[in-house]
Enzyme design. Structure first.
Site, short mmCIF file in Angstrom:
data_model
loop_
_atom_site.label_atom_id
_atom_site.label_comp_id
_atom_site.label_asym_id
_atom_site.label_seq_id
_atom_site.Cartn_x
_atom_site.Cartn_y
_atom_site.Cartn_z
N TYR A 1 4.60 -5.56 0.16
CA TYR A 1 4.38 -6.02 1.54
C TYR A 1 2.94 -5.85 2.00
CZ TYR A 1 4.93 -1.00 2.19
OH TYR A 1 4.80 0.37 2.09
N GLY A 2 2.05 -5.41 1.12
CA GLY A 2 0.68 -5.15 1.54
C GLY A 2 -0.36 -5.71 0.60
N THR A 3 -1.23 -4.84 0.11
CA THR A 3 -2.39 -5.27 -0.68
C THR A 3 -2.00 -5.81 -2.06
OG1 THR A 3 -2.77 -3.07 -1.62
CG2 THR A 3 -3.87 -3.58 0.48
N LEU A 4 -0.76 -5.64 -2.49
CA LEU A 4 -0.30 -6.18 -3.77
C LEU A 4 0.19 -7.62 -3.66
CD1 LEU A 4 1.62 -3.02 -4.95
CD2 LEU A 4 -0.38 -3.99 -6.08
N GLU B 1 0.24 3.84 -5.76
CA GLU B 1 0.90 4.27 -4.53
C GLU B 1 0.99 5.79 -4.40
OE1 GLU B 1 1.17 2.08 -2.46
OE2 GLU B 1 1.65 0.18 -3.39
#
Length: 123
Positions: A7-10, A73
């Site tokens: 849900y983010g930088t990936l 993470e």
């Protein structure tokens, strides 16, 4: 093989998407409204509580990529992970468990990529 919800930088276009180079993109997915998404500055932190739906993508990754994601993470120190039911089957999602800064803004719409676009448009 492992399925992960990111849900983010990936996500595609995110600065850490290169970690997904060997992954198979299954598709976009929006979670039920059961989370809180925080802006820590360089990356988002999703809490396993709240009323926000997370916007993201589901990928299938191999063991090496899954291990690299755990390192990225800082699992299990800053993030834990749990299974999330998605349209593509169960997928792991990383959820923030470390201390929170009370100044971190909440992203009410749950979409980190949109938040980053809006933030850069206001610069």
């Amino acid at each position: 093989m492992h399925q992960v919800f990111v849900y983010g930088t990936l996500r595609p276009g995110g600065r850490n998407h290169h970690f997904m180079a060997t992954a198979t993109h299954l598709g976009a997915y929006t979670t039920p409204a059961a989370f809180t998404l925080l802006d820590t500055g360089p990356y988002p932190a999703a809490l396993d509580e709240g009323k926000t739906a997370l916007v993201g993508d589901v990928f299938t990754v191999d063991d090496d990529t899954f291990a690299a994601l755990d390192r990225l993470e800082d699992y299990p120190v800053h993030y834990t992970r749990r299974k999330l039911a998605t349209d593509y089957g169960d997928a792991w999602v990383y959820l923030w468990i470390a201390a929170q800064d009370p100044t971190w803004p909440v992203i009410d719409h749950g979409d980190w990529c949109r938040h980053m676009r809006e933030h850069s448009d206001n610069s």
